[in-house]
Enzyme design. Structure first.
Site, PDB file in Angstrom:
ATOM      1  N   PHE A 295      -1.412   2.761  -4.774  1.00  0.00           N
ATOM      2  CA  PHE A 295      -2.836   3.105  -4.752  1.00  0.00           C
ATOM      3  C   PHE A 295      -3.089   4.466  -4.074  1.00  0.00           C
ATOM      4  O   PHE A 295      -3.535   5.428  -4.724  1.00  0.00           O
ATOM      5  CB  PHE A 295      -3.598   1.969  -4.055  1.00  0.00           C
ATOM      6  CG  PHE A 295      -5.012   2.288  -3.677  1.00  0.00           C
ATOM      7  CD1 PHE A 295      -5.889   2.875  -4.579  1.00  0.00           C
ATOM      8  CD2 PHE A 295      -5.484   1.975  -2.402  1.00  0.00           C
ATOM      9  CE1 PHE A 295      -7.203   3.163  -4.221  1.00  0.00           C
ATOM     10  CE2 PHE A 295      -6.791   2.256  -2.046  1.00  0.00           C
ATOM     11  CZ  PHE A 295      -7.645   2.848  -2.948  1.00  0.00           C
ATOM     12  N   ILE A 296      -2.757   4.571  -2.798  1.00  0.00           N
ATOM     13  CA  ILE A 296      -3.089   5.803  -2.079  1.00  0.00           C
ATOM     14  C   ILE A 296      -2.189   6.953  -2.525  1.00  0.00           C
ATOM     15  O   ILE A 296      -2.663   8.054  -2.847  1.00  0.00           O
ATOM     16  CB  ILE A 296      -3.001   5.576  -0.550  1.00  0.00           C
ATOM     17  CG1 ILE A 296      -4.025   4.521  -0.122  1.00  0.00           C
ATOM     18  CG2 ILE A 296      -3.230   6.892   0.202  1.00  0.00           C
ATOM     19  CD1 ILE A 296      -3.917   4.080   1.330  1.00  0.00           C
TER      20      ILE A 296
ATOM     21  N   ILE B  43      13.188   3.881  -0.665  1.00  0.00           N
ATOM     22  CA  ILE B  43      13.271   4.718   0.543  1.00  0.00           C
ATOM     23  C   ILE B  43      14.366   4.231   1.491  1.00  0.00           C
ATOM     24  O   ILE B  43      14.708   4.915   2.443  1.00  0.00           O
ATOM     25  CB  ILE B  43      11.920   4.823   1.297  1.00  0.00           C
ATOM     26  CG1 ILE B  43      11.352   3.438   1.615  1.00  0.00           C
ATOM     27  CG2 ILE B  43      10.928   5.665   0.521  1.00  0.00           C
ATOM     28  CD1 ILE B  43      10.186   3.467   2.597  1.00  0.00           C
TER      29      ILE B  43
ATOM     30  N   ALA C 152       5.025   5.275   0.922  1.00  0.00           N
ATOM     31  CA  ALA C 152       5.740   4.065   0.479  1.00  0.00           C
ATOM     32  C   ALA C 152       5.809   3.075   1.622  1.00  0.00           C
ATOM     33  O   ALA C 152       6.004   3.445   2.773  1.00  0.00           O
ATOM     34  CB  ALA C 152       7.149   4.443   0.012  1.00  0.00           C
TER      35      ALA C 152
ATOM     36  N   SER D  74      -1.613   2.827  10.126  1.00  0.00           N
ATOM     37  CA  SER D  74      -2.653   1.848   9.810  1.00  0.00           C
ATOM     38  C   SER D  74      -3.468   1.477  11.039  1.00  0.00           C
ATOM     39  O   SER D  74      -2.954   1.467  12.170  1.00  0.00           O
ATOM     40  CB  SER D  74      -1.965   0.588   9.264  1.00  0.00           C
ATOM     41  OG  SER D  74      -2.863  -0.488   9.218  1.00  0.00           O
TER      42      SER D  74
ATOM     43  N   TYR E  10       3.385  -6.702  10.132  1.00  0.00           N
ATOM     44  CA  TYR E  10       3.030  -5.467   9.427  1.00  0.00           C
ATOM     45  C   TYR E  10       2.577  -4.400  10.424  1.00  0.00           C
ATOM     46  O   TYR E  10       3.068  -3.261  10.413  1.00  0.00           O
ATOM     47  CB  TYR E  10       1.921  -5.741   8.406  1.00  0.00           C
ATOM     48  CG  TYR E  10       1.284  -4.490   7.855  1.00  0.00           C
ATOM     49  CD1 TYR E  10       1.980  -3.670   6.973  1.00  0.00           C
ATOM     50  CD2 TYR E  10      -0.005  -4.105   8.231  1.00  0.00           C
ATOM     51  CE1 TYR E  10       1.403  -2.500   6.474  1.00  0.00           C
ATOM     52  CE2 TYR E  10      -0.584  -2.951   7.738  1.00  0.00           C
ATOM     53  CZ  TYR E  10       0.120  -2.146   6.868  1.00  0.00           C
ATOM     54  OH  TYR E  10      -0.444  -1.002   6.393  1.00  0.00           O
TER      55      TYR E  10
HETATM   56  N1  NAD Z   1      -4.705   0.454   1.417  1.00  0.00           N
HETATM   57  C1  NAD Z   1      -5.054   0.386   2.696  1.00  0.00           C
HETATM   58  O1  NAD Z   1      -6.156  -0.062   3.030  1.00  0.00           O
HETATM   59  C2  NAD Z   1      -4.102   0.858   3.779  1.00  0.00           C
HETATM   60  C3  NAD Z   1      -4.560   0.819   5.118  1.00  0.00           C
HETATM   61  C4  NAD Z   1      -3.702   1.255   6.115  1.00  0.00           C
HETATM   62  C5  NAD Z   1      -2.452   1.745   5.802  1.00  0.00           C
HETATM   63  N2  NAD Z   1      -2.030   1.756   4.508  1.00  0.00           N
HETATM   64  C6  NAD Z   1      -0.679   2.264   4.239  1.00  0.00           C
HETATM   65  O2  NAD Z   1      -0.781   3.241   3.230  1.00  0.00           O
HETATM   66  C7  NAD Z   1       0.375   3.225   2.398  1.00  0.00           C
HETATM   67  C8  NAD Z   1      -0.039   3.075   0.952  1.00  0.00           C
HETATM   68  O3  NAD Z   1      -0.760   1.867   0.807  1.00  0.00           O
HETATM   69  P1  NAD Z   1      -1.358   1.405  -0.600  1.00  0.00           P
HETATM   70  O4  NAD Z   1      -2.615   0.664  -0.343  1.00  0.00           O
HETATM   71  O5  NAD Z   1      -1.349   2.548  -1.519  1.00  0.00           O
HETATM   72  O6  NAD Z   1      -0.272   0.337  -1.010  1.00  0.00           O
HETATM   73  P2  NAD Z   1       0.498   0.167  -2.420  1.00  0.00           P
HETATM   74  O7  NAD Z   1       1.249  -1.126  -2.290  1.00  0.00           O
HETATM   75  O8  NAD Z   1      -0.452   0.346  -3.537  1.00  0.00           O
HETATM   76  O9  NAD Z   1       1.508   1.386  -2.429  1.00  0.00           O
HETATM   77  C9  NAD Z   1       2.742   1.358  -1.775  1.00  0.00           C
HETATM   78  C10 NAD Z   1       3.802   1.815  -2.765  1.00  0.00           C
HETATM   79  O10 NAD Z   1       5.065   1.830  -2.079  1.00  0.00           O
HETATM   80  C11 NAD Z   1       6.045   1.392  -2.994  1.00  0.00           C
HETATM   81  N3  NAD Z   1       7.175   0.852  -2.248  1.00  0.00           N
HETATM   82  C12 NAD Z   1       7.260  -0.341  -1.587  1.00  0.00           C
HETATM   83  N4  NAD Z   1       8.479  -0.475  -1.049  1.00  0.00           N
HETATM   84  C13 NAD Z   1       9.169   0.655  -1.373  1.00  0.00           C
HETATM   85  C14 NAD Z   1      10.491   1.091  -1.117  1.00  0.00           C
HETATM   86  N5  NAD Z   1      11.345   0.323  -0.419  1.00  0.00           N
HETATM   87  N6  NAD Z   1      10.890   2.287  -1.602  1.00  0.00           N
HETATM   88  C15 NAD Z   1      10.030   3.058  -2.338  1.00  0.00           C
HETATM   89  N7  NAD Z   1       8.761   2.677  -2.629  1.00  0.00           N
HETATM   90  C16 NAD Z   1       8.332   1.490  -2.139  1.00  0.00           C
HETATM   91  C17 NAD Z   1       5.366   0.300  -3.823  1.00  0.00           C
HETATM   92  O11 NAD Z   1       6.039   0.106  -5.068  1.00  0.00           O
HETATM   93  C18 NAD Z   1       3.963   0.862  -3.958  1.00  0.00           C
HETATM   94  O12 NAD Z   1       3.796   1.549  -5.182  1.00  0.00           O
HETATM   95  C19 NAD Z   1       1.253   2.074   2.901  1.00  0.00           C
HETATM   96  O13 NAD Z   1       2.264   2.606   3.729  1.00  0.00           O
HETATM   97  C20 NAD Z   1       0.296   1.229   3.696  1.00  0.00           C
HETATM   98  O14 NAD Z   1       0.956   0.531   4.735  1.00  0.00           O
HETATM   99  C21 NAD Z   1      -2.823   1.324   3.489  1.00  0.00           C
END
Ligand code: NAD
Length: 328
Positions: A11-12, A67, A87, A130, A154
């Protein structure tokens, strides 16, 4: 500029990669395509990247990989001017079931990025941290000196990863910044979030289901504001070595969010209530003044504006997105 976006099918990271491409940068996305939610969303994200790159005349490459693979990470980081490390395993509740996986991906995976980066002359590593690092509030809004006592595996994994980033900055002079995101929402968001649940239920004339009594509070941060914060880090070194809150313009109760969405879609609906999950934070609220001072960050989307934009996108993509929300 050559930019590596890890988690760029998510997503992000997906929005970040798209914006960098549109701004004329060359982008490599590294993503393992984890099936935590439907991969169809990620496929569309990658398709969007290819189209944006073609329109903008920028180079784009997608690498399916992990990763945790340190050799692969070293290769890709070695070619990058900037790394935007998104990721990770992102679900608070799943981290309770699989804490070690969260440690391996979120902590060891981040260490792979940092170790690779300190061996190169990369301009900056920006990592996604986060609001979950704060845990139990001693006061609100959280500023960055608030104690960090995460209440989920987490949150603990994000805190460890973020501390490593700041420590590497200190001892190896690595320009690294951790952005503490506060509940991000917008197009292509993970389908199993409160906002998607509320929107889909209201679209189908079903009462939105609120967990707990709905008095939990959140900063809901619109994706465009998060992208903007990351973009600012192409320009300034003022936040190197720091962890910085990235939140929104306002803080609202979950039941108020449900009401905003209900009013936008189906004003006559009531709510339903269900049990709250223990790992979910009771309150999060960001003080974003440090981001303002160091980066010039100013969130622009209040919740009504953000919800309106998300609902517009949802309507336009309902044919494929809604079934994923319903299945999650
Ligand atoms: N969405 C939120 O509200 C939020 C809030 C705080 C922090 N975050 C952090 O922001 C980042 C992105 O979040 P998001 O909402 O886009 O989540 P998301 O799950 O949509 O995106 C994370 C991506 O990482 C990839 N991924 C997972 N494990 C992996 C690995 N071992 N190697 C390579 N790629 C891998 C997944 O396939 C996924 O596409 C994350 O690190 C999350 O912890 C998100």
């Amino acid at each position: 500029m050559q930019i590596l976006v890890t988690g760029g099918a998510g997503f992000i990271g997906g929005h970040l990669a798209e914006r960098f491409l549109a701004e004329g940068h060359d982008v490599t996305v590294l993503d393992v395509m984890h099936p935590y939610y439907d991969l169809g969303i990620k496929q569309r994200t990658l398709e969007g990247h290819r189209e944006t790159a073609a329109d903008a005349g920028t180079d784009y490459e997608f690498i399916e990989g992990d990763i945790r693979d340190s050799d692969l990470v070293a290769d890709l980081v070695g070619d990058a001017d900037y790394v935007f490390h998104q990721a990770g395993r992102a679900g608070v509740r799943d981290s309770v079931a699989e804490p070690r996986v969260y440690d391996e991906v979120n902590v060891d995976g981040t260490l792979n990025i940092l170790d690779a980066a300190r061996a190169t002359d990369v301009e900056r590593v920006v990592m996604a941290s986060s609001s979950s690092v704060y845990g139990v509030p001693e006061y609100l809004p959280y500023d960055e000196v608030h104690p960090t006592t995460p209440v989920s595996p987490y949150g603990a994994s994000k805190l460890a990863a973020e501390r490593y980033s700041c420590a590497y900055s200190e001892v190896y002079d690595l320009p690294a910044v951790a952005l503490r995101y506060f509940t991000v929402y917008g197009p292509r968001m993970r389908p199993n979030m409160a906002i998607t649940n509320f929107v889909s239920r209201c679209m189908n004339d079903e009462p939105p289901v609120v967990y707990g009594d709905g008095t939990q509070t959140r900063d809901f941060t619109y994706i465009d504001d998060v992208v903007e914060a990351n973009l600012l880090l192409l320009e300034t070194d003022a936040a190197d070595g720091e962890a910085v809150n990235i939140g929104s313009t306002d803080n609202i109760e979950i039941r108020e969010l449900a009401a905003v969405i209900r009013d936008e879609i189906a004003p006559d609906l009531d709510f339903e209530f269900d049990d709250r999950h223990d790992a979910d934070a009771e309150h999060t609220h960001a003080d974003v003044s440090k981001a303002g001072e160091l980066l010039g960050y100013e969130p622009t989307h209040d919740i009504r504006e953000g919800v309106r934009q998300f609902v517009d996108w949802y309507r336009a993509n309902r044919d494929w997105y809604e079934q994923l929300v319903r299945a999650s």
